[in-house]
Motif scaffolding. Structure first.
Motif, short mmCIF file in Angstrom:
data_model
loop_
_atom_site.label_atom_id
_atom_site.label_comp_id
_atom_site.label_asym_id
_atom_site.label_seq_id
_atom_site.Cartn_x
_atom_site.Cartn_y
_atom_site.Cartn_z
N LEU A 73 0.82 -1.21 0.00
CA LEU A 73 0.00 0.00 0.00
C LEU A 73 0.86 1.27 0.00
CD1 LEU A 73 -3.03 0.74 0.10
CD2 LEU A 73 -2.74 1.01 2.57
N THR A 74 0.57 2.15 -0.94
CA THR A 74 1.16 3.47 -1.00
C THR A 74 0.05 4.47 -0.71
OG1 THR A 74 2.80 2.82 -2.65
CG2 THR A 74 2.29 5.17 -2.49
N VAL A 75 0.31 5.42 0.18
CA VAL A 75 -0.69 6.42 0.56
C VAL A 75 -0.11 7.81 0.37
CG1 VAL A 75 -2.05 7.37 2.48
CG2 VAL A 75 -1.75 4.89 2.28
N VAL A 76 -0.90 8.68 -0.24
CA VAL A 76 -0.56 10.10 -0.36
C VAL A 76 -1.75 10.88 0.16
CG1 VAL A 76 -0.01 11.98 -1.94
CG2 VAL A 76 0.89 9.69 -2.37
N ALA A 77 -1.53 11.75 1.13
CA ALA A 77 -2.62 12.50 1.75
C ALA A 77 -2.33 13.99 1.71
CB ALA A 77 -2.82 12.04 3.19
N GLY A 78 -3.34 14.76 1.32
CA GLY A 78 -3.24 16.21 1.33
C GLY A 78 -4.13 16.79 2.41
N ASP A 79 -4.53 18.03 2.25
CA ASP A 79 -5.37 18.68 3.26
C ASP A 79 -6.75 18.04 3.37
OD1 ASP A 79 -3.41 20.46 4.00
OD2 ASP A 79 -4.07 21.99 2.57
N GLY A 80 -7.38 17.79 2.22
CA GLY A 80 -8.75 17.29 2.27
C GLY A 80 -9.01 16.05 1.46
N VAL A 81 -8.02 15.63 0.67
CA VAL A 81 -8.16 14.41 -0.13
C VAL A 81 -6.91 13.56 0.00
CG1 VAL A 81 -9.78 15.41 -1.80
CG2 VAL A 81 -7.32 15.52 -2.24
N ALA A 82 -7.11 12.25 -0.23
CA ALA A 82 -6.00 11.31 -0.18
C ALA A 82 -6.28 10.19 -1.17
CB ALA A 82 -5.85 10.74 1.23
N PHE A 83 -5.23 9.52 -1.59
CA PHE A 83 -5.43 8.32 -2.38
C PHE A 83 -4.42 7.28 -1.95
CE2 PHE A 83 -2.16 10.24 -5.02
CZ PHE A 83 -1.44 9.16 -5.50
N ALA A 84 -4.79 6.04 -2.24
CA ALA A 84 -3.92 4.92 -1.89
C ALA A 84 -4.03 3.89 -3.01
CB ALA A 84 -4.34 4.31 -0.56
N HIS A 85 -2.94 3.15 -3.21
CA HIS A 85 -3.01 2.05 -4.17
C HIS A 85 -2.13 0.92 -3.68
CE1 HIS A 85 0.97 3.04 -5.87
NE2 HIS A 85 0.59 4.31 -5.77
N GLY A 86 -2.51 -0.27 -4.08
CA GLY A 86 -1.77 -1.47 -3.70
C GLY A 86 -2.40 -2.67 -4.34
N LEU A 87 -2.11 -3.82 -3.79
CA LEU A 87 -2.68 -5.07 -4.27
C LEU A 87 -3.59 -5.64 -3.20
CD1 LEU A 87 0.47 -6.66 -5.94
CD2 LEU A 87 -1.42 -5.42 -7.05
N LEU A 88 -4.56 -6.41 -3.65
CA LEU A 88 -5.56 -6.96 -2.75
C LEU A 88 -5.72 -8.44 -3.07
CD1 LEU A 88 -7.82 -6.38 -0.68
CD2 LEU A 88 -9.25 -5.67 -2.60
N ARG A 89 -5.48 -9.30 -2.08
CA ARG A 89 -5.70 -10.74 -2.26
C ARG A 89 -7.07 -11.06 -1.68
NH1 ARG A 89 -3.30 -14.94 -4.11
NH2 ARG A 89 -1.34 -13.83 -4.39
N ILE A 90 -7.94 -11.62 -2.54
CA ILE A 90 -9.29 -11.96 -2.11
C ILE A 90 -9.56 -13.42 -2.39
CG2 ILE A 90 -10.17 -9.62 -2.43
CD1 ILE A 90 -11.40 -10.52 -5.06
N GLY A 91 -10.46 -14.01 -1.63
CA GLY A 91 -10.85 -15.39 -1.86
C GLY A 91 -11.51 -15.99 -0.63
N ALA A 92 -12.05 -17.16 -0.81
CA ALA A 92 -12.71 -17.87 0.28
C ALA A 92 -11.67 -18.35 1.29
CB ALA A 92 -13.50 -19.05 -0.27
N ALA A 93 -12.10 -18.50 2.53
CA ALA A 93 -11.22 -19.03 3.57
C ALA A 93 -10.67 -20.38 3.14
CB ALA A 93 -11.98 -19.14 4.89
N GLY A 94 -9.41 -20.63 3.43
CA GLY A 94 -8.79 -21.90 3.10
C GLY A 94 -8.31 -22.02 1.66
N THR A 95 -8.42 -20.93 0.88
CA THR A 95 -7.92 -20.95 -0.50
C THR A 95 -6.75 -19.98 -0.62
OG1 THR A 95 -9.29 -19.12 -1.33
CG2 THR A 95 -10.28 -21.34 -1.33
N GLU A 96 -6.05 -20.05 -1.75
CA GLU A 96 -4.99 -19.08 -2.03
C GLU A 96 -5.58 -17.75 -2.47
OE1 GLU A 96 -1.86 -20.22 -4.67
OE2 GLU A 96 -1.76 -22.23 -3.83
#
Length: 125
Positions: A73-96
């Protein structure tokens, strides 16, 4: 790390925990009512908190509680707005699971950082 960046990271960590637990109230607590979501499954554009939650309910029905882990996760925050980007691993429990790209836009509302835009995507083949 400055205070705003730390606060944004905490909001996103709280959101990820809420999604893993399928905790609707905690998901709503860190989003604006006019949130916009660009999602992997249709529809491509979801607007407003009610439509946003419909997408999550479909997700939870399909996988239940499971993986929802943000990394790089990379985060950049200003006075009133911010953005972040990264990777997200999603899936059912017990899976990759699988990875998607994540970009999040936030704005400060009454002193609190809230998610106002999410973009989840997979590479085009």
């Amino acid at each position: 790390m400055d205070s705003d960046e730390l606060q944004v990271r905490r909001v996103l960590e709280a959101w990820a925990r809420a999604v893993r637990r399928a905790d609707v109230d905690a998901v709503v607590a860190v989003h604006t009512g006019d949130v916009v979501l660009f999602d992997v499954p249709p529809p491509m554009v979801v607007t407003g908190i009610d439509s946003y939650l419909r997408q999550w309910r479909l997700f939870w029905e399909a996988q239940g509680e499971g993986l929802f882990d943000v990394s790089g996760l990379t985060v950049v925050a200003g006075d009133g707005v911010a953005f972040a980007h990264g990777l997200l691993r999603i899936g059912a429990a017990g899976t990759e699971g699988f990875e998607v790209r994540l970009t999040v836009g936030l704005r400060r509302v009454d002193g609190r950082w809230l998610v106002t835009h999410e973009h989840h995507s997979v590479p085009a083949e």
